[in-house]
Enzyme design. Structure first.
Site, mmCIF file in Angstrom:
data_model
loop_
_atom_site.group_PDB
_atom_site.id
_atom_site.type_symbol
_atom_site.label_atom_id
_atom_site.label_comp_id
_atom_site.label_asym_id
_atom_site.label_seq_id
_atom_site.Cartn_x
_atom_site.Cartn_y
_atom_site.Cartn_z
ATOM 1 N N CYS A 74 104.205 19.217 29.133
ATOM 2 C CA CYS A 74 103.604 18.398 28.079
ATOM 3 C C CYS A 74 102.377 17.707 28.664
ATOM 4 C CB CYS A 74 104.627 17.365 27.600
ATOM 5 S SG CYS A 74 103.952 16.168 26.443
ATOM 6 N N THR A 75 101.337 17.614 27.845
ATOM 7 C CA THR A 75 100.072 17.047 28.316
ATOM 8 C C THR A 75 100.201 15.645 28.920
ATOM 9 O OG1 THR A 75 99.815 16.308 26.038
ATOM 10 C CG2 THR A 75 98.537 18.236 26.733
ATOM 11 N N HIS A 76 101.131 14.864 28.376
ATOM 12 C CA HIS A 76 101.229 13.466 28.796
ATOM 13 C C HIS A 76 101.941 13.281 30.145
ATOM 14 C CE1 HIS A 76 100.174 12.879 24.654
ATOM 15 N NE2 HIS A 76 100.241 11.561 24.737
ATOM 16 N N GLU A 135 102.211 6.573 26.078
ATOM 17 C CA GLU A 135 101.082 6.045 25.291
ATOM 18 C C GLU A 135 101.085 4.515 25.277
ATOM 19 O OE1 GLU A 135 100.223 7.990 21.625
ATOM 20 O OE2 GLU A 135 99.522 9.664 22.858
ATOM 21 N N ASP A 192 93.603 19.198 21.971
ATOM 22 C CA ASP A 192 95.002 18.753 22.034
ATOM 23 C C ASP A 192 95.291 17.955 20.774
ATOM 24 O OD1 ASP A 192 97.572 18.139 23.025
ATOM 25 O OD2 ASP A 192 96.867 16.216 23.782
ATOM 26 N N SER A 193 96.561 17.599 20.607
ATOM 27 C CA SER A 193 96.969 16.807 19.453
ATOM 28 C C SER A 193 96.457 15.371 19.528
ATOM 29 C CB SER A 193 98.495 16.792 19.382
ATOM 30 O OG SER A 193 99.019 16.370 20.625
ATOM 31 N N CYS A 207 97.248 21.616 24.591
ATOM 32 C CA CYS A 207 98.536 21.143 24.075
ATOM 33 C C CYS A 207 99.637 22.183 24.343
ATOM 34 C CB CYS A 207 98.384 20.924 22.568
ATOM 35 S SG CYS A 207 99.872 20.345 21.781
ATOM 36 N N ASN A 208 100.686 21.741 24.998
ATOM 37 C CA ASN A 208 101.796 22.659 25.290
ATOM 38 C C ASN A 208 102.475 23.126 24.008
ATOM 39 O OD1 ASN A 208 102.755 22.520 28.464
ATOM 40 N ND2 ASN A 208 101.522 20.792 27.807
ATOM 41 N N THR A 209 102.597 22.208 23.038
ATOM 42 C CA THR A 209 103.266 22.567 21.787
ATOM 43 C C THR A 209 102.455 23.629 21.045
ATOM 44 O OG1 THR A 209 104.062 20.290 21.689
ATOM 45 C CG2 THR A 209 104.289 21.596 19.698
HETATM 46 N N1 DGL Z 1 100.194 17.409 23.340
HETATM 47 C C1 DGL Z 1 101.613 17.572 23.139
HETATM 48 C C2 DGL Z 1 102.144 18.633 24.115
HETATM 49 O O1 DGL Z 1 101.575 18.874 25.162
HETATM 50 C C3 DGL Z 1 102.339 16.261 23.319
HETATM 51 C C4 DGL Z 1 102.075 15.258 22.236
HETATM 52 C C5 DGL Z 1 102.463 15.741 20.858
HETATM 53 O O2 DGL Z 1 103.669 15.838 20.551
HETATM 54 O O3 DGL Z 1 101.565 16.053 20.104
HETATM 55 O O4 DGL Z 1 103.134 19.236 23.823
#
Ligand code: DGL
Length: 258
Positions: A181-183, A150, A7-8, A70-72
């Protein structure tokens, strides 16, 4: 089989946690590319480069399956990664969330929350419509949620106000909401208490159930979980400790991507 998850940053540990629970006999290596967080508002080209580098890193760590937590990254890069790294099995987080939403939604009116890039890609919408052309999809970019989560969302009233402002235009139209989104699984309870009538779909849970059916268990004795990041920051350590209290976080000395 050894599963590599990236993930990011720290958010993808929500996916890793669910994978760890549902697949107790597989080794897991998690890589958080914290140096490049957030991906959500970066260019497609950069997200693609980071994602490629992350896969390469996990291959070097002898992972035989990759999960793009990561969804993105999933929205922007998954099809390209699958082609470039063929025949390595690569799974994203969108498929599982979409399948779950279509199972749970009665009205087929489905909301999606995600980063700017995820929403701009229309990946959730396209996938939902691919499986169910009659569905109506309402996508909302919610970029303020990642930083507030966060921060530890100590300011609950502000978090609720932000959730409401993002959802007010669509909440009466939908019966299910995908947390794209992961968060967001970290504020799932808050969303549920704010909107008790809504089916809230957690992509982390949905993805891990999907994977558990596809990947055979391999290490029944003492499976290992390794958490690696390329930036030693407090947010990563705090959230990692909350999600995986026993595992230590390893700092990558030589950055794998620039
Ligand atoms: N991990 C990203 C997602 O799931 C969220 C955090 C980011 O913007 O990197 O889209």
């Amino acid at each position: 089989m050894r599963i590599g998850i990236f993930d990011s940053g720290v958010g993808g540990l929500t996916v890793s946690k669910e994978v760890a629970i549902k697949m107790p006999f597989n080794d897991i290596i998690y890589f958080g590319d914290s140096i490049h967080l957030p991906y959500g508002n970066k260019s497609i080209q950069n997200i693609l480069t980071y994602s490629r580098n992350n896969v390469q890193f996990l291959i070097e760590k002898k992972c035989q399956i990759i999960v793009v937590a990561c969804n993105t990254s999933t929205a922007v890069a998954i099809e390209i990664l699958k082609k470039e790294f063929h025949p390595l099995p690569i799974f994203g987080v969108i498929e599982g969330g979409v399948r779950e939403a279509l199972k749970k939604s009665k009205s087929l009116k489905i909301g999606v929350l995600g980063t700017l890039r995820t929403i701009k890609s229309s990946s959730y919408k396209n996938k939902i419509l691919q499986y169910s052309p009659r569905a109506k999809v309402y996508e909302v970019a919610s970029p303020l949620l990642v930083p507030i989560i966060e921060e530890g969302f100590k300011h609950k009233a502000i978090t609720i106000a932000i959730i409401k402002s993002y959802l007010e235009a669509i909440v009466l139209k939908i019966d299910s909401l995908i947390l794209g989104c992961t968060h967001y699984p970290l504020i799932k309870k808050l969303i549920k208490t704010t909107y008790p009538g809504l089916q809230v779909i957690d992509s982390a849970k949905a993805t891990s159930s999907f994977l558990a059916k596809k990947i055979p268990p391999t290490n029944p004795r003492n499976r290992k979980i390794e958490i690696i990041t390329n930036d030693d920051n407090e947010v990563f350590r705090r959230i990692a400790k909350k999600i995986f209290p026993k595992e230590k976080v390893t700092l990558l000395k030589n950055e794998n991507s620039t």
